[in-house]
Design an enzyme around this catalytic site. Structure first.
Site, mmCIF file in Angstrom:
data_model
loop_
_atom_site.group_PDB
_atom_site.id
_atom_site.type_symbol
_atom_site.label_atom_id
_atom_site.label_comp_id
_atom_site.label_asym_id
_atom_site.label_seq_id
_atom_site.Cartn_x
_atom_site.Cartn_y
_atom_site.Cartn_z
ATOM 1 N N ASN A 90 43.128 -1.108 -2.205
ATOM 2 C CA ASN A 90 43.819 0.191 -2.158
ATOM 3 C C ASN A 90 42.974 1.321 -1.571
ATOM 4 O O ASN A 90 43.531 2.233 -0.957
ATOM 5 C CB ASN A 90 44.248 0.563 -3.590
ATOM 6 C CG ASN A 90 44.534 2.034 -3.738
ATOM 7 O OD1 ASN A 90 45.590 2.516 -3.334
ATOM 8 N ND2 ASN A 90 43.582 2.780 -4.302
ATOM 9 N N TYR A 157 43.751 6.959 11.650
ATOM 10 C CA TYR A 157 44.493 6.538 10.451
ATOM 11 C C TYR A 157 45.586 5.538 10.842
ATOM 12 O O TYR A 157 45.720 4.473 10.248
ATOM 13 C CB TYR A 157 45.090 7.766 9.752
ATOM 14 C CG TYR A 157 45.692 7.469 8.391
ATOM 15 C CD1 TYR A 157 44.868 7.230 7.285
ATOM 16 C CD2 TYR A 157 47.065 7.422 8.193
ATOM 17 C CE1 TYR A 157 45.407 6.955 6.031
ATOM 18 C CE2 TYR A 157 47.624 7.149 6.947
ATOM 19 C CZ TYR A 157 46.785 6.923 5.867
ATOM 20 O OH TYR A 157 47.322 6.644 4.616
ATOM 21 N N LYS A 161 45.916 1.539 9.733
ATOM 22 C CA LYS A 161 47.046 1.119 8.887
ATOM 23 C C LYS A 161 47.910 0.065 9.594
ATOM 24 O O LYS A 161 48.412 -0.857 8.960
ATOM 25 C CB LYS A 161 47.856 2.334 8.433
ATOM 26 C CG LYS A 161 47.066 3.279 7.519
ATOM 27 C CD LYS A 161 46.567 2.577 6.257
ATOM 28 C CE LYS A 161 45.848 3.501 5.304
ATOM 29 N NZ LYS A 161 45.408 2.816 4.064
ATOM 30 N N THR A 192 49.023 12.794 -4.174
ATOM 31 C CA THR A 192 47.677 12.389 -4.625
ATOM 32 C C THR A 192 46.675 13.369 -3.997
ATOM 33 O O THR A 192 47.070 14.416 -3.488
ATOM 34 C CB THR A 192 47.331 10.963 -4.133
ATOM 35 O OG1 THR A 192 47.225 10.997 -2.694
ATOM 36 C CG2 THR A 192 48.387 9.942 -4.531
HETATM 37 N N1 LIG Z 1 49.116 9.639 -0.785
HETATM 38 C C1 LIG Z 1 49.851 9.305 0.272
HETATM 39 O O1 LIG Z 1 50.728 10.074 0.734
HETATM 40 C C2 LIG Z 1 49.644 7.953 0.919
HETATM 41 C C3 LIG Z 1 50.631 7.503 1.807
HETATM 42 C C4 LIG Z 1 50.469 6.270 2.413
HETATM 43 C C5 LIG Z 1 49.367 5.484 2.121
HETATM 44 N N2 LIG Z 1 48.418 5.948 1.258
HETATM 45 C C6 LIG Z 1 47.256 5.068 0.999
HETATM 46 O O2 LIG Z 1 47.113 4.858 -0.387
HETATM 47 C C7 LIG Z 1 45.750 4.524 -0.690
HETATM 48 C C8 LIG Z 1 45.273 5.347 -1.861
HETATM 49 O O3 LIG Z 1 45.237 6.717 -1.491
HETATM 50 P P1 LIG Z 1 45.652 7.908 -2.470
HETATM 51 O O4 LIG Z 1 46.799 8.596 -1.858
HETATM 52 O O5 LIG Z 1 45.739 7.433 -3.866
HETATM 53 O O6 LIG Z 1 44.376 8.859 -2.247
HETATM 54 P P2 LIG Z 1 43.312 9.486 -3.260
HETATM 55 O O7 LIG Z 1 42.355 10.209 -2.390
HETATM 56 O O8 LIG Z 1 44.023 10.236 -4.337
HETATM 57 O O9 LIG Z 1 42.616 8.216 -3.923
HETATM 58 C C9 LIG Z 1 41.762 7.383 -3.176
HETATM 59 C C10 LIG Z 1 40.809 6.653 -4.107
HETATM 60 O O10 LIG Z 1 39.954 5.842 -3.296
HETATM 61 C C11 LIG Z 1 38.586 6.136 -3.607
HETATM 62 N N3 LIG Z 1 37.756 5.921 -2.407
HETATM 63 C C12 LIG Z 1 37.672 6.676 -1.284
HETATM 64 N N4 LIG Z 1 36.777 6.158 -0.432
HETATM 65 C C13 LIG Z 1 36.281 5.036 -1.013
HETATM 66 C C14 LIG Z 1 35.338 4.050 -0.626
HETATM 67 N N5 LIG Z 1 34.669 4.122 0.536
HETATM 68 N N6 LIG Z 1 35.092 3.026 -1.465
HETATM 69 C C15 LIG Z 1 35.731 2.945 -2.662
HETATM 70 N N7 LIG Z 1 36.616 3.851 -3.105
HETATM 71 C C16 LIG Z 1 36.898 4.882 -2.276
HETATM 72 C C17 LIG Z 1 38.608 7.579 -4.094
HETATM 73 O O11 LIG Z 1 37.470 7.899 -4.890
HETATM 74 C C18 LIG Z 1 39.920 7.619 -4.876
HETATM 75 O O12 LIG Z 1 39.744 7.177 -6.203
HETATM 76 C C19 LIG Z 1 44.981 4.759 0.611
HETATM 77 O O13 LIG Z 1 44.756 3.520 1.257
HETATM 78 C C20 LIG Z 1 45.924 5.633 1.439
HETATM 79 O O14 LIG Z 1 45.714 5.503 2.817
HETATM 80 C C21 LIG Z 1 48.536 7.156 0.652
#
Ligand SMILES: NC(=O)c1ccc[n+]([C@@H]2O[C@H](COP(=O)([O-])OP(=O)(O)OC[C@H]3O[C@@H](n4cnc5c(N)ncnc54)[C@H](O)[C@@H]3O)[C@@H](O)[C@H]2O)c1
Length: 285
Positions: A90, A157, A161, A192
């Site tokens: 994730n 990005y 993805k 988030t």
């Molecule tokens: N929030 C959105 O709108 C959204 C939409 C599509 C996809 N995503 C994807 O969902 C996933 C989670 O993102 P989120 O929205 O919860 O973001 P977030 O920033 O709230 O959480 C990300 C988590 O990953 C951890 N992290 C960051 N870099 C890291 C690394 N190098 N090694 C280990 N941990 C690391 C952070 O500390 C955090 O706990 C990501 O892959 C993101 O691309 C998010």
């Protein structure tokens, strides 16, 4: 029958956001959890929340871009729980956004190392553990709607993805024989801290002459989209529902995105039609 109960899941980036939401949903299914994250403070808070739900939790500091750290997490998981059945890849970062000319090499490397190579290294460390017990299991890779639609000003990005969607399709076929079910989660905007990803940017990806990529108005726009996104609590339950039904593509949003993806498919189909109508391809060389 609850197929998840008593089994162990390793979740990268599990201390916050979507990762933590998935962890909570899995805890409610009775799974044991290995939460691995770059942010140790958030790990402590997340672990407390999950233990309150009755889960057994191991926390581990992990930068997903470092394969040796993934191997250490795999060993810790075995030492604590004896076996692993699920990998949730994730952890991800928004990377840099803004006009292509203003995006630096360091920003590209950061996005590729975390969003793509982090998933590959996770597979290298954990897939052998799932295969070892022969009972099968699950891999959930977190991509995005940006893995199906190119985002202007977000090339890095988007590229990472799309790669994760392709990798998941490849793994789904390859690991089916080992009874490992692969899914790829492709959310639209979820509320988030993804728009504040710079907080997790290691120094090695920062050069002195780093260009300022996103303009302030672009940053504000992304922030607005994310803050008006889906409540993160919904995502974890959706993932459990989808993996129980063995869905490959896990979508959380439909409106707007479905039409856009259909438009993309239709453009690809039209491009194929160009092959049959091509003059030069029908000529003998
Ligand atoms: N929030 C959105 O709108 C959204 C939409 C599509 C996809 N995503 C994807 O969902 C996933 C989670 O993102 P989120 O929205 O919860 O973001 P977030 O920033 O709230 O959480 C990300 C988590 O990953 C951890 N992290 C960051 N870099 C890291 C690394 N190098 N090694 C280990 N941990 C690391 C952070 O500390 C955090 O706990 C990501 O892959 C993101 O691309 C998010």
């Amino acid at each position: 029958m609850n197929v998840f109960k008593g089994k162990t899941a390793v979740i990268s980036g599990g201390a916050e956001g979507i990762g933590l939401s998935i962890a909570k949903a899995l805890a409610r299914q009775g799974m044991q959890l290995v939460l691995a994250d770059i942010n140790e403070e958030s790990l402590v808070e997340a672990s407390t929340e999950l233990q309150a739900l009755g889960a057994s939790v191991l926390t581990a500091k992990l930068d997903v871009a470092q394969p040796d750290q993934w191997q250490a997490v795999a060993q810790q998981a075995i030492d604590r729980f004896g076996s692993v059945h699920m990998l949730v890849n994730n952890a991800g970062v928004g990377g840099e956004s803004g006009p292509f000319e203003q995006q630096g090499i360091d920003g590209w490397r950061w996005a590729v190392d975390v969003n793509l190579m982090g998933v590959v290294y996770g597979g290298m460390a954990i897939v052998p553990l799932i295969k070892a017990h022969g009972e099968g299991g699950w891999i959930i890779n977190v991509a995005s709607m940006a893995g199906h639609l190119g985002l202007p000003m977000g090339g890095a990005y988007t590229a990472t993805k799309f790669a994760v969607v392709g990798l998941s399709e490849s793994w789904a076929e390859e690991f089916a024989g080992a009874d490992i079910h692969v899914s790829v989660l492709c959310p639209g905007f979820v509320k988030t801290r993804i728009h504040e990803s710079q907080r997790n940017r290691p120094k090695r990806y920062t050069s002195e002459n780093m260009p300022k990529s996103a303009t302030e108005s672009q940053e504000l726009q992304i922030k607005r989209y994310v803050e008006s996104g889906m409540p993160v609590e919904l995502v974890g339950n959706r993932v459990v529902e989808a993996i129980a039904a063995k869905e490959l593509y896990i979508f959380t949003h439909s409106e707007g995105f479905r039409e856009a993806v259909q438009k993309r498919f239709s453009a690809i189909d039209t491009a194929f039609a160009g092959v049959s109508s091509s003059q030069c391809l029908s000529e003998t060389p």
